[in-house]
Design a protein around this motif. Structure first.
Motif, PDB file in Angstrom:
ATOM      1  N   ARG A   1       4.771  13.064 -15.216  1.00  6.71           N
ATOM      2  CA  ARG A   1       4.326  13.722 -16.450  1.00  6.71           C
ATOM      3  C   ARG A   1       5.217  13.341 -17.630  1.00  6.71           C
ATOM      4  O   ARG A   1       4.754  13.209 -18.764  1.00  6.71           O
ATOM      5  N   GLN A   2       6.505  13.163 -17.357  1.00  2.00           N
ATOM      6  CA  GLN A   2       7.419  12.761 -18.418  1.00  2.00           C
ATOM      7  C   GLN A   2       7.125  11.340 -18.890  1.00  2.00           C
ATOM      8  O   GLN A   2       7.193  11.055 -20.094  1.00  2.00           O
ATOM      9  N   VAL A   3       6.788  10.457 -17.973  1.00  3.72           N
ATOM     10  CA  VAL A   3       6.443   9.084 -18.350  1.00  3.72           C
ATOM     11  C   VAL A   3       5.227   9.076 -19.276  1.00  3.72           C
ATOM     12  O   VAL A   3       5.209   8.386 -20.302  1.00  3.72           O
TER      13      VAL A   3
ATOM     14  N   LEU B   1       0.828  -1.208   0.000  1.00  2.00           N
ATOM     15  CA  LEU B   1       0.000   0.000   0.000  1.00  2.00           C
ATOM     16  C   LEU B   1       0.865   1.262   0.000  1.00  2.00           C
ATOM     17  O   LEU B   1       0.521   2.259  -0.652  1.00  2.00           O
ATOM     18  N   LEU B   2       1.982   1.225   0.726  1.00  2.00           N
ATOM     19  CA  LEU B   2       2.898   2.370   0.720  1.00  2.00           C
ATOM     20  C   LEU B   2       3.478   2.595  -0.674  1.00  2.00           C
ATOM     21  O   LEU B   2       3.582   3.734  -1.153  1.00  2.00           O
ATOM     22  N   ILE B   3       3.834   1.510  -1.351  1.00  2.00           N
ATOM     23  CA  ILE B   3       4.370   1.626  -2.708  1.00  2.00           C
ATOM     24  C   ILE B   3       3.297   2.117  -3.664  1.00  2.00           C
ATOM     25  O   ILE B   3       3.567   2.936  -4.557  1.00  2.00           O
ATOM     26  N   ALA B   4       2.061   1.641  -3.486  1.00  2.00           N
ATOM     27  CA  ALA B   4       0.965   2.110  -4.331  1.00  2.00           C
ATOM     28  C   ALA B   4       0.715   3.603  -4.119  1.00  2.00           C
ATOM     29  O   ALA B   4       0.490   4.360  -5.074  1.00  2.00           O
ATOM     30  N   ALA B   5       0.768   4.039  -2.846  1.00  5.32           N
ATOM     31  CA  ALA B   5       0.594   5.464  -2.557  1.00  5.32           C
ATOM     32  C   ALA B   5       1.710   6.285  -3.192  1.00  5.32           C
ATOM     33  O   ALA B   5       1.470   7.378  -3.737  1.00  5.32           O
ATOM     34  N   LEU B   6       2.927   5.764  -3.149  1.00  5.08           N
ATOM     35  CA  LEU B   6       4.049   6.441  -3.801  1.00  5.08           C
ATOM     36  C   LEU B   6       3.813   6.524  -5.307  1.00  5.08           C
ATOM     37  O   LEU B   6       4.108   7.548  -5.940  1.00  5.08           O
ATOM     38  N   GLY B   7       3.266   5.454  -5.875  1.00  3.37           N
ATOM     39  CA  GLY B   7       2.940   5.468  -7.299  1.00  3.37           C
ATOM     40  C   GLY B   7       1.925   6.539  -7.647  1.00  3.37           C
ATOM     41  O   GLY B   7       2.053   7.226  -8.674  1.00  3.37           O
TER      42      GLY B   7
ATOM     43  N   VAL C   1       3.757   9.902  -7.545  1.00  2.00           N
ATOM     44  CA  VAL C   1       4.674  10.050  -8.685  1.00  2.00           C
ATOM     45  C   VAL C   1       3.914  10.384  -9.957  1.00  2.00           C
ATOM     46  O   VAL C   1       4.296  11.293 -10.717  1.00  2.00           O
ATOM     47  N   MET C   2       2.828   9.678 -10.228  1.00  2.00           N
ATOM     48  CA  MET C   2       2.104   9.875 -11.478  1.00  2.00           C
ATOM     49  C   MET C   2       1.298  11.173 -11.508  1.00  2.00           C
ATOM     50  O   MET C   2       1.128  11.786 -12.562  1.00  2.00           O
TER      51      MET C   2
END
Length: 333
Positions: free
Chosen positions: A198-200, A181-187, A190-191
């Motif tokens: 934005r670059q991705v 969940l922490l990694i998902a929140a970071l995702g 980031v997005m």
């Protein structure tokens, strides 16, 4: 004299549904699956079973978050299952050799990043299609795992701190699920909130245009495979910590589940469009289906059939319906 009148604006609700149709559809499908399995099995909604679903879904969600970035760039990584297996096996070998588990964790993250960087270099700087590079990686990395373990399972003993990562709980919640969940929140952050996100999206929409406006397009493209490698390393270690062993046979079919979760969640295979919330819902849907079929005493091999069917239907909706300006009601003027 002609009289021009303004077309009546559509309702805000219709516009909202049209804009978020894919996420809403997977949310409804997820709730439908929960309802069906809840009514079919008396144990589905028990606390122990729901926590078990979260614990088992954690590795898939971790890699699915990274795969969302990869697919947003119009790429794909078929090697994530083999990366998980390699890290899983090497992690067990390193701990069995006497290395402190915190050191092993750092080394495994470095290994995952190195594998991702190598694949990203071939894809971004050498222009080889991601499908070809990662398909080769799928075979090579699984082969390395088989070579190192000789096909045997490597037991892990005497490292309670490491086991806590895969088996432990925090306030009654599984530690692997908290990490996911922490990694998902970071995702999400980031997005939605960073220049990198934005670059991705820009690279996935039109890499050449992104390059011409000064973006480091090739570096961004290569970086998403590094992220996928790091995520695979985390997933591999969590699986090793949960099972107490490392094996070259770990994560068989893992890439299928990850890609299904991301595509089902609404991230476009054509690039330039991502949904982290959809990825979370897609991952949980895959996990619930697998758990529910087991509780109903249906062959676990049937899960692969269901997963494949989900990918096919999701891609069909992605390319034939949602990507063609799908809207409910009349558009606003």
């Amino acid at each position: 004299m002609a009289v021009y009148t303004e077309r009546k604006a559509g309702s805000a609700l219709a516009d909202f549904i049209g804009e978020h149709a894919q996420v809403l559809s997977i949310a409804m499908f997820f709730l439908l699956c929960m309802t069906i399995f809840g009514l079919s099995s008396s144990t589905f909604f028990t606390t122990g079973n729901l926590l078990n679903v979260l614990r088992q879904a954690a590795p898939i969600l971790i890699v699915a978050v990274a795969m969302t970035l990869v697919i947003t760039t119009a790429g794909i990584d078929l090697s994530v299952g083999s990366q998980v297996a390699l890290v899983n096996a090497v992690c067990a070998i390193a701990i069995a050799a006497g290395l402190p588990w915190p050191v092993v964790v750092v080394l495994m993250l470095a290994l995952g990043a190195a594998v991702g960087a190598a694949q990203g270099w071939f894809i971004s700087y050498q222009g080889i299609p991601a499908f070809i590079v990662t398909l080769a990686g799928l075979s090579i990395l699984r082969g390395f795992a088989l070579y190192l373990t000789e096909g045997y399972s490597i037991p892990i003993t005497g490292v309670p701190g490491f086991f806590w990562l895969g088996r432990g709980t925090l306030a009654g919640f599984p530690v692997p699920a908290l990490i996911a969940l922490l990694i998902a929140a970071l995702g999400f952050v980031v997005m939605l909130r960073t220049q990198y996100g934005r670059q991705v999206i820009a690279v996935g929409s039109n890499m050449e245009a992104a390059r011409r406006v000064g973006m480091p397009a090739k570096r961004v493209l290569a970086s998403v495979y590094v992220v996928a490698g790091l995520a695979s390393a985390v997933a591999g270690m969590l699986i090793a910590a949960r099972l107490g062993s490392g094996s070259s046979n770990a994560a068989q079919g893992f890439e299928l589940q990850v890609i299904a979760a991301v595509v089902l969640g609404g991230t476009s295979l054509m690039g330039g469009k991502a949904s982290m919330l959809g990825t979370v819902l897609g991952t949980m849907t895959i996990a619930v289906i697998g758990n529910g079929l087991i509780l109903l005493h249906i062959s676990p091999f049937f899960t692969q059939i269901v997963t494949g069917a989900i990918i096919l239907i999701a891609i069909w909706l992605n390319t034939k319906l949602f990507d063609r300006g799908f809207r409910f009601g009349r558009a606003r003027t």
